[in-house]
Every structure is written in structure tokens, then in C-alpha cells.
Design a protein around this motif. Structure first.
Motif, PDB file in Angstrom:
ATOM      1  N   CYS A 159     103.492  69.840 118.466  1.00 33.36           N
ATOM      2  CA  CYS A 159     103.982  69.506 116.732  1.00 33.36           C
ATOM      3  C   CYS A 159     102.874  69.091 116.452  1.00 33.36           C
ATOM      4  O   CYS A 159     103.023  68.851 114.925  1.00 33.36           O
ATOM      5  CB  CYS A 159     105.160  69.115 117.290  1.00 33.36           C
ATOM      6  SG  CYS A 159     106.422  68.927 118.055  1.00 33.36           S
ATOM      7  N   THR A 160     101.171  68.395 116.510  1.00 34.39           N
ATOM      8  CA  THR A 160     100.984  67.757 115.386  1.00 34.39           C
ATOM      9  C   THR A 160      99.306  68.728 115.993  1.00 34.39           C
ATOM     10  O   THR A 160      99.509  70.394 116.419  1.00 34.39           O
ATOM     11  CB  THR A 160     100.416  66.151 115.887  1.00 34.39           C
ATOM     12  OG1 THR A 160     100.326  66.303 117.493  1.00 34.39           O
ATOM     13  CG2 THR A 160     101.401  65.919 116.357  1.00 34.39           C
ATOM     14  N   ASN A 161      98.798  68.247 114.206  1.00 35.34           N
ATOM     15  CA  ASN A 161      97.588  69.033 114.081  1.00 35.34           C
ATOM     16  C   ASN A 161      96.467  68.633 115.408  1.00 35.34           C
ATOM     17  O   ASN A 161      95.688  68.716 115.927  1.00 35.34           O
ATOM     18  CB  ASN A 161      97.145  69.369 113.139  1.00 35.34           C
ATOM     19  CG  ASN A 161      98.143  70.177 111.605  1.00 35.34           C
ATOM     20  OD1 ASN A 161      99.221  69.283 111.675  1.00 35.34           O
ATOM     21  ND2 ASN A 161      97.584  71.149 112.171  1.00 35.34           N
ATOM     22  N   ALA A 162      96.622  67.205 115.602  1.00 40.01           N
ATOM     23  CA  ALA A 162      95.816  66.571 116.344  1.00 40.01           C
ATOM     24  C   ALA A 162      96.555  65.315 116.505  1.00 40.01           C
ATOM     25  O   ALA A 162      96.941  64.816 116.098  1.00 40.01           O
ATOM     26  CB  ALA A 162      93.737  65.989 114.969  1.00 40.01           C
ATOM     27  N   LEU A 163      95.516  64.830 117.767  1.00 43.97           N
ATOM     28  CA  LEU A 163      96.939  63.230 118.627  1.00 43.97           C
ATOM     29  C   LEU A 163      96.112  63.174 118.961  1.00 43.97           C
ATOM     30  O   LEU A 163      95.198  62.870 120.075  1.00 43.97           O
ATOM     31  CB  LEU A 163      97.334  64.333 119.713  1.00 43.97           C
ATOM     32  CG  LEU A 163      98.425  63.425 120.806  1.00 43.97           C
ATOM     33  CD1 LEU A 163      99.125  63.095 119.747  1.00 43.97           C
ATOM     34  CD2 LEU A 163      99.296  64.340 121.916  1.00 43.97           C
ATOM     35  N   MET A 164      95.424  61.787 118.941  1.00 42.12           N
ATOM     36  CA  MET A 164      95.019  60.406 119.696  1.00 42.12           C
ATOM     37  C   MET A 164      95.264  59.738 120.828  1.00 42.12           C
ATOM     38  O   MET A 164      96.230  59.194 120.266  1.00 42.12           O
ATOM     39  CB  MET A 164      94.167  59.475 118.328  1.00 42.12           C
ATOM     40  CG  MET A 164      93.427  60.114 117.632  1.00 42.12           C
ATOM     41  SD  MET A 164      92.536  60.064 116.426  1.00 42.12           S
ATOM     42  CE  MET A 164      91.376  58.996 116.774  1.00 42.12           C
ATOM     43  N   THR A 165      94.685  60.144 121.893  1.00 39.68           N
ATOM     44  CA  THR A 165      95.890  58.605 122.713  1.00 39.68           C
ATOM     45  C   THR A 165      95.208  58.004 123.732  1.00 39.68           C
ATOM     46  O   THR A 165      94.159  58.016 123.950  1.00 39.68           O
ATOM     47  CB  THR A 165      95.962  60.343 124.111  1.00 39.68           C
ATOM     48  OG1 THR A 165      96.018  61.240 123.776  1.00 39.68           O
ATOM     49  CG2 THR A 165      97.245  59.936 124.399  1.00 39.68           C
TER      50      THR A 165
END
Lengths: 415, 466
Positions: free
Chosen positions: B164-170
Motif C-alpha cells: 500500500c505504500t510508495n516507499a517503505l522504510m523499515t
């Protein structure tokens, strides 16, 4: 090689330090000359935590061994373990160049394959301890034992790689060197133990050797004659004692005796209301121990450890493939009925391993606690045999076995 | 390398701040937001807190608050149940949609593993996408000691978020805190995690919102983070004074996610964004980039950006963002706990000497030295400077490293620690206390399974608890 050679195997264990001196005859048979043992202190979970104390114990064991055997011990094969040691399997593959007289596989090709197979990214501080060849594949033909001289286009090799944290291994080596005694090879404990505890046939059919020691539970699994998995869980007999001591609120020495004399890993076979009376002494007011409770504590620990081990192995291999079953060794395998519990957990035949392939009077040495140091002697003999097989022993040793016993680089770098 | 593409930097904004929304979901999310509100100079974008727990919601400093699932949980938390969190968010979907209407950039901060964060975050992300916003997720994975159940919940939520996200920082909490078994460290470990996420939200907003001499846009961000199931690398450093370029880089690399710059050579592309006041010179940029390139793989793609911001005055800041794939990272390689909050950490490590899961029988300091000289740093030892300095350029390292750490941290996060202390406890319900109960192994190196179970505690006792 006209003369019999004498080797010494050293295991610095969590509960005891043990030196075994053995003589290898020209025909390859091994005779144990004697052993030196000392209870160890300053060691937790297979690794040294108090350097000087451990060294004193080591010294005691060595002196005892020298006195008993009349052999001056100058160099040893050293077994090491520890939770930091891990293993993995990796495959290397090369293409043999086409051309006139080409497509023949040479030693050099195998070297290259080995290097490729070893080219795995280890954590930064880790080094190779062993890389053991499992199988070669030539043009898709499986399980080729010795491809040199064969024709082929693509050679692949599966290697079992055992690695650990360099500095932690060096600590053990340094402890020995400062005695001073030189270390010929460093061997991962269960690999050494398997040399005497498992026969070739058992390895071929598939066998799992579990060495439950004082501080660690080491294991090695053979499938199709070669090492498929190996490793170490930092839980051992010490934990059982500690559990008893903590739950029952008894001193550690009492807990240790309870474990050895009364404890069993099975809960079912105990009568209700069976009590063990601990007599009081100046430091301990007496206590009655419920035997069911005692066994429950031991059962909880041992079954948990074995279950963990099973789960680890099941991650990569099917445990049902073990044709020869499971073999237990190590000091904690003397726990009563541990084989029954293991059978329940693994659903495979479990037996207590006994030392095979030794000549001479072995009866005094039929002790699972001695599996690893005994194995070291066999291991030493195998290396030596390989060394002398060809004309240029040194070069060949490097070439063929340098990787097998990658610990050598570790030793060199130590000083 | 430094090809300037001169654009008029006359203060025209690349992104309207009113179109940016930062959302914190659940306990962890609202903590991050508090930190952003209090510490970061976050003047671009509105803050919005979503939570099921009304107590938590009240204590938050964000201007907008939405209570999730009013009827469903009656103001209580989701109790660690993601399904409940999800349902709560769905019930409040209209309200959320209204709040997000017209936004073009949405940041979602959530701690995965619990109920509200794991359950509601994917729902909110979906809504944000539906209103046409570019969605960047900042999520934390639980500490390994929080148990397998929470990890599983977090992983399934992470998979949903990825969609669901464009970019994901974990952010892996273990990498930031790394402390297992140390009670004293927990507050600080959480605070440190929040701090880093707060920084990165602030930095990314600035990155894409500020006009730049060499601008970095969303496309660049996507390139830097494109690794699948990646772990995010993030470093932020700010400094002023004569040597500010060097200092900023140093403090950015000090970030635990970068492992002193060593993680950088594993990444294939990274963003390096330099921002400074009007006094920033080309020379400084050049020094900084040259230094940085030493840590980066030769063929890595460096997405480089510069912007000047009057508000920054004399200081210069560097933001490094990248990601690496999960493979190759190992547990042993866990970075040392040495975060911006080091002043507080220090206390906890020293104060907790008795309970510290160390190397075993190291009462005797001489013996410790002789045995463990050159020992590999374990996650719980905070002063690993000796070890690391061998591998790094020696001029980067000083013996008074520790001191400078503390100074940095003092500047950066002044003294608002209290707010975290107040807000934290909600998250910690599931953390088992395992301070003692290990008998003779109290001082030995702990044996902990991947699931976070301490094997030194009698199995009998652990079984009984279950």
C-alpha cells in the motif's frame, strides 16, 4: 612410514579438560596409550571465560597424561566448540574449457571449484573452520566421489562450511599455546567425535550424532556419507544442574549429585510419593526431594533442547532420511533413559554411541565423555594418511586438505 | 562528480507544506510524532495521531488527533490484536479520509507488532493512496525479545504495508537498541528508535519539500529504497563551526543503522543530501562527498542533492538514505548500542553492571583483558571503540569519542526525555522480564533463541509460565 606415530587430542570442555594420547600403527590401527583428565574451571558453554584458571586446569590434565603415558606432549589436535560456530552448505560450479585434450578434470579445477564454493559471505568477524566436500557433480551426474581424470564440461561441488568467530576461537588456541604446546589442527568437536562414534556404514546410511556435553550440545548429521549439517546449541548438562538447583533451591553440588544418582529424563516410570532424602550438612539444612518433580525438571530441559535441535535440522533436511538413526554421546548422554526420550522426540531409533574402530584395550575408555578427544586421534591419523599418500606431502596437504582444515590459517594468524 | 545544475533558489517551495501530512499510528507512532513535534524543526506538514487508546491520544502533542474505533474498543487500546486494530481503522475510515483529503505527501509512522500499529497502518496507507497522495511508510519491527508472535504480526503487517505504500522504510528495533535482557536499557532503546525515525521523517520531508540547488525528488527516494524487503539505512548528522563538513559526516555515520559507515558498502544506491545555511561552500560539499565516497562501493549510484535553507543559519546537515537487502545481514553483526541518546545509555550500562549479560565470569578485570582483548563486540557492550577503530581510518576516531557523543546528543535532543518516559510504558506490556532467574549463568553470555527465549532460565519454570 615405518614407525608408529603418537598423537595427542585435547578437548577443553565445560566440565572437564581431557587429553587423550594415542598411537597410530603403520596399518592405521589406533591404540590409546592413556588419558589425562582434570575437572575444568573458568569455562562456560564450551568457551573460556577465565583464562588463567582454565590454563591451570589444562596444565593439570596435560601433566597427568604425560605421567600416565610417558610421552612428552609437544603438539595437540584441539577440539573447539561454542555457540558462535555455525555451518552452511554451498555449491560451487565451474566450466572446464574446451580445446584439444581438454575437458579432463584436474586437481586445479577442483581447487577452483572449492574456492568458488567457499566464496560465501560470512559475517565480518567470522573465519572458516572447516570446509568439507560433500559431493561432486559432473555434467549433472550426481554423487561423483573423485572426479579427477574424468571428462566433463561442468563440475560442481557441494561443500559443507563450518565457520565461527575468529577471536573466540583464537582464545582457546592461545590458552593452549601459552602452556606452551603447539596446536596442529583445530577441529569442531562433533566432527572429531563422529570419527570414532560413527562407522562408515552409518555415515552412508545417514546418521545424526548428538554430543550432549557439560556446557553445549553439539551435533553433526551425515547423509550419504558426508556431513550435511553441524552446529552447536549452548545448552548442556550444566543447565540441567542449574535448573535443579534453582527450582529445588539446593546447592549446585547437591543438584549435580541428584542429577547423576537419582535423576531420569522420563517422568512416567516413577512411583508416586517417591522421595529422596538429602541429608543436612553445615551449609545446608536437609530436604526431601520429590522424585517426580526432579524428573520433570530434567525432562523439561532435555526435551526442549532436543526439540530445538530437531527443529534446526528439519529446517534444511528431512530427519526421516537418517537410515542409521540417532546416536547420543557426551557426558550428559549418561542420563537415565535419555535414549527413550530422544526416540519419542525424533521418532527414530536412538542408541548410545560406542567407540568403534579402536584396537588395544578400549574397555577403560568406553566413556561417552571421551568421544571427542578420542575422535581427534582418528582425525589426526586421517590427515596424516592423506598427507603421506602422495609424493609431495606438504603441497598435497595444502591442496587437498588445506580447505578441509581451514583452521590452519587461524593458527598462523594467531601469533 | 559535482556538476551543478543551477536553479533559481529564490525560496519558491517545491512542495506546499500544507499538502504534507505526517501520521503516527498506535503507541509507537504517536511517540515518534511527539518526538518530531518537540525535537525536529518540522515546519513542513501537519501532524496527525491515530490511536485506539484514548489515554495515549490525550498525551500526544500533535495538533490533530483521531480516535480509532470509538465504539469498538471504548477508548482502550487494541490489546495487541491486529484484527481489532484493523477493524477500528475501517470503522473510522471516513474521518481519516476527510483528514487526508487534498494531501499530496503522506508519511505514516507506526510500530509494527502490536495491535493498532499493525492493524491500522495498512488501512490508513490504503486510504492515503486512494486520495491520491504519495505515501511513505516508516515502520519499526519489534525487538526480538518481544517474542515470535509479535514478530509474525509485524511481518504480516509489513507485507501489507509494502503493497500500500510508495516507499517503505523499515527500522529494525534490534539494530537500534540491540539490548536484550537489560531492563534499564529499554526506555532508552525505544526513545532512541523514535528519535531516529523522527529524524528521518524530518529529513525526508525537508529533502523533498525544500528547493534545492541540486534537488532530490521522490523519484530519487524510490531509487534509493527500491530493494525488496529491505532494511533501511539512514544517517543524519548536523554540525556547525569550522570543520562542520567533516563533523556532520562523522555524526551521520555514527548512526547505528549505518554501523559506522560499514553497512554503506553493501548498498547499490544511496541518497546523500547536504543542506546548509547560505554560507555553505562548494569546497565543503566537495570534502564531504569525497569522504563519503570512501565508505561507499565504487559502482554504487550516489544520488546527490544540495539545498540551502536560510533557517539553518551556520549549521550544515547531511542526510544519508539507502537500503540493503535482507540477505547478508547477520545477527552477529548487530551494531553496538551507541545512539544519539548515548548519555542516557551510558548510565544504564554502567548502572546495570550486575544484571548486564556480559561475558561471564569477568569479575576479574585482568583476566577479562587478557582473555577478551580484541573480542568481537556483543550487542550489549556499549564501548566497542577499540574494535572499530582498527578498521576505520584512524583520523576519524579519537580516544575521546565517547565525550563527543554525549555532546552531540545534548545538542540534538535537549532535555525532553521525560515525554518519552511518560508515553512509553504502553508498548512494553508484552516484554517479559528476564533480569534474573538464570542461576549460575547470570554472568555468562546468554543463550537466546531466535524466538527470543532465554535458554538459561530453567525450562521447567518457563514451561510452567506458559
Amino acid at each position: 612410514m615405518a614407525k608408529a606415530k603418537i598423537y595427542a587430542g585435547l578437548e577443553i570442555g565445560t566440565s572437564k579438560i581431557c587429553v587423550v594420547v594415542g598411537e597410530v600403527d603403520t596399518d592405521g590401527s589406533i591404540k590409546i596409550l592413556g588419558i589425562g583428565q582434570a575437572p575444568s574451571r573458568g569455562i562456560r558453554k564450551g568457551e573460556i571465560v577465565d583464562f588463567e584458571t582454565a590454563q591451570t586446569c589444562l596444565h593439570d590434565a596435560l601433566v597427568q597424561a604425560e605421567e600416565k603415558t610417558d610421552v612428552m606432549i609437544g603438539n595437540v589436535y584441539l577440539a573447539i566448540t561454542g555457540s558462535h560456530i555455525e555451518s552452511l552448505c554451498n555449491r560451487g560450479s565451474i566450466r572446464i574449457p574446451d580445446g584439444p585434450g581438454a575437458n579432463e578434470i584436474t586437481e586445479e579445477d577442483l581447487d577452483e571449484v572449492r574456492n568458488l564454493a567457499r566464496d560465501v559471505s560470512l559475517p565480518q568477524q567470522n573465519v572458516f573452520l572447516h570446509s568439507i566436500i560433500r559431493d561432486y557433480y559432473v555434467d549433472g551426474q550426481e554423487k561423483v566421489q573423485q572426479p579427477v581424470g574424468m571428462f566433463g564440461k561442468v563440475v560442481e561441488a557441494d561443500y559443507h562450511i563450518i565457520h565461527g568467530i575468529k577471536t573466540r576461537m583464537q582464545n582457546t588456541i592461545r590458552c593452549v599455546r601459552e602452556i606452551p604446546i603447539s596446536v596442529d589442527e583445530v577441529v569442531f568437536s562433533p566432527i572429531a567425535a563422529a570419527q570414532v562414534m560413527l562407522s562408515k556404514e552409518q555415515k552412508d546410511r545417514g546418521a545424526l550424532l548428538i554430543d550432549i556435553g557439560g556446557g553445549t550440545t553439539d551435533y553433526v548429521m551425515y547423509l550419504g556419507g558426508s556431513v550435511a549439517q553441524s552446529g552447536c546449541i549452548a545448552v548442556g548438562g550444566d543447565h540441567i544442574t542449574n535448573d535443579i538447583s534453582m527450582v529445588m533451591k539446593v546447592p549446585l553440588t547437591r543438584a549435580e549429585r541428584l542429577k547423576i544418582e537419582h535423576g531420569s529424563v522420563m517422568v512416567q516410570n516413577v512411583d508416586q510419593n517417591e522421595f529422596i532424602v538429602l541429608e543436612d550438612d553445615p551449609h545446608f539444612s536437609g530436604l526431601e526431594i520429590d522424585k517426580i518433580m526432579l524428573n520433570k525438571i530434567i525432562n523439561a530441559r532435555v526435551s526442549e533442547t532436543l526439540e530445538q535441535l530437531r527443529n534446526r535440522i528439519m529446517k534444511d533436511d528431512d530427519i526421516a532420511a537418517l537410515g542409521a538413526g540417532i546416536f547420543l554421546t557426551g557426558g550428559s548422554s549418561k542420563l537415565k533413559e535419555i535414549d527413550k526420550l530422544a526416540e519419542e522426540i525424533f521418532s527414530l531409533p536412538v542408541s548410545l554411541a560406542s567407540i568403534s574402530s579402536m584396537s588395544g584395550a578400549t574397555a577403560p575408555f568406553e566413556n561417552p565423555q571421551l568421544a571427542t578427544p578420542m575422535g581427534l586421534i582418528r582425525y589426526a591419523q586421517m590427515i596424516e594418511a592423506n598427507k603421506t599418500e602422495k609424493t609431495n606431502p606438504f603441497k598435497l596437504f595444502r591442496k587437498k586438505l588445506g580447505g578441509l582444515f581451514g583452521g590452519s590459517s587461524l593458527i598462523e594468524n594467531n601469533n | 562528480m559535482l556538476e551543478y545544475e543551477r536553479k533559481p533558489a529564490d525560496g519558491e517551495l517545491a512542495l506546499d507544506p500544507e499538502k504534507v501530512k505526517v501520521i503516527g499510528i498506535g503507541g509507537a507512532g504517536s511517540n515518534v510524532l511527539d518526538r518530531i513535534a518537540l525535537h525536529e524543526r518540522m515546519d513542513d506538514g501537519e501532524l496527525l495521531v491515530l490511536n485506539t487508546d484514548v489515554r495515549d491520544l490525550v498525551s500526544s502533542v500533535a495538533e490533530d488527533k483521531i480516535q480509532l474505533g470509538k465504539e469498538l474498543t471504548q477508548g482502550l487500546g487494541a490489546g495487541g490484536d491486529p484484527d481489532l486494530g484493523k477493524e477500528a481503522a475501517q470503522k473510522t475510515a471516513d474521518e481519516i479520509r476527510a483528514a487526508l483529503e487534498g494531501k499530496s505527501l503522506v508519511f505514516i509512522c507506526a510500530g509494527l507488532g502490536g495491535g493498532t500499529g499493525s492493524g491500522a497502518a495498512p488501512v490508513v496507507a490504503k486510504i492515503a493512496r486512494e486520495v491520491g497522495a504519495f505515501v511513505v511508510g516508516f515502520v519499526t519491527m519489534p525487538f526480538s525479545f518481544e517474542g515470535r508472535r509479535r514478530l509474525e504480526q509485524a511481518e504480516s503487517a509489513l507485507a501489507q504495508m509494502e503493497k500500500c505504500t510508495n516507499a517503505l522504510m523499515t527500522f529494525d528495533n534490534d539494530r537500534m537498541g540491540g539490548l536484550i535482557n537489560q531492563k534499564e536499557g529499554i526506555q532508552q532503546a525505544f526513545a532512541a528508535a523514535d528519535h531516529i525515525i523522527g529524524q528521518s521523517v524530518g529529513a525526508i520531508t525537508k529533502l523533498v519539500a525544500q528547493p534545492g540547488l541540486v534537488r532530490i525528488g521522490m523519484d530519487d527516494l524510490l531509487t534509493a529504497l527500491k530493494n525488496d524487503s529491505s532494511r533501511c539505512l539512514f544517517g543524519f548528522g548536523e554540525a556547525s563551526g569550522d570543520n562542520r563538513a567533516q563533523e556532520a559526516l562523522k555524526s551521520a555515520l555514527k548512526n547505528p543503522l549505518l554501523d559506522r559507515g560499514q553497512m554503506l558498502n553493501q548498498s547499490s544506491s544511496l541518497i546523500a543530501h547536504i543542506s546548509g545555511g547560505e554560507t555553505i561552500t562548494l569546497f565543503e560539499v566537495e570534502i564531504l562527498m569525497n569522504e563519503l565516497s570512501k565508505y561507499v562501493n565504487d559502482d554504487a549510484h550516489i544520488l546527490f542533492g544540495v539545498s540551502s535553507d536560510k533557517k539553518q543559519g551556520e549549521s550544515l546537515s547531511l542526510t544519508i538514505i539507502s537500503s540493503i537487502g535482507k540477505a547478508g545481514s547477520s545477527h552477529i553483526n548487530e551494531p553496538v548500542l551507541e545512539v544519539e541518546d548515548s548519555s542516557k545509555m551510558e548510565e544504564s550500562v554502567q548502572g546495570g553492571k550486575d544484571t548486564k549479560p556480559g561475558f561471564g565470569l569477568n569479575d576479574d578485570s585482568d583476566a577479562e583483558d587478557s582473555v577478551f582483548s580484541g573480542e568481537v563486540p556483543e550487542p550489549f557492550i556499549s564501548d566497542s571503540d577499540e574494535e572499530d577503530s582498527d578498521e576505520e581510518d584512524s583520523d576519524e576516531e579519537d580516544s575521546d569519542e565517547e565525550d563527543s557523543d554525549e555532546e552531540d546528543s545534548d545538542e540534538e535532543d535537549s532535555d525532553e526525555e521525560d515525554s518519552d518516559e511518560d508515553a512509553q510504558p504502553h508498548q512494553q506490556d508484552l516484554i517479559p522480564e528476564k533480569k534474573s532467574g538464570r542461576g549460575r549463568f547470570d554472568k555468562a553470555e546468554p543463550t537466546v533463541t531466535d524466538e527470543g527465549e532465554d535458554l538459561d532460565v530453567p525450562s521447567f519454570l518457563r514451561k510452567k509460565k506458559k
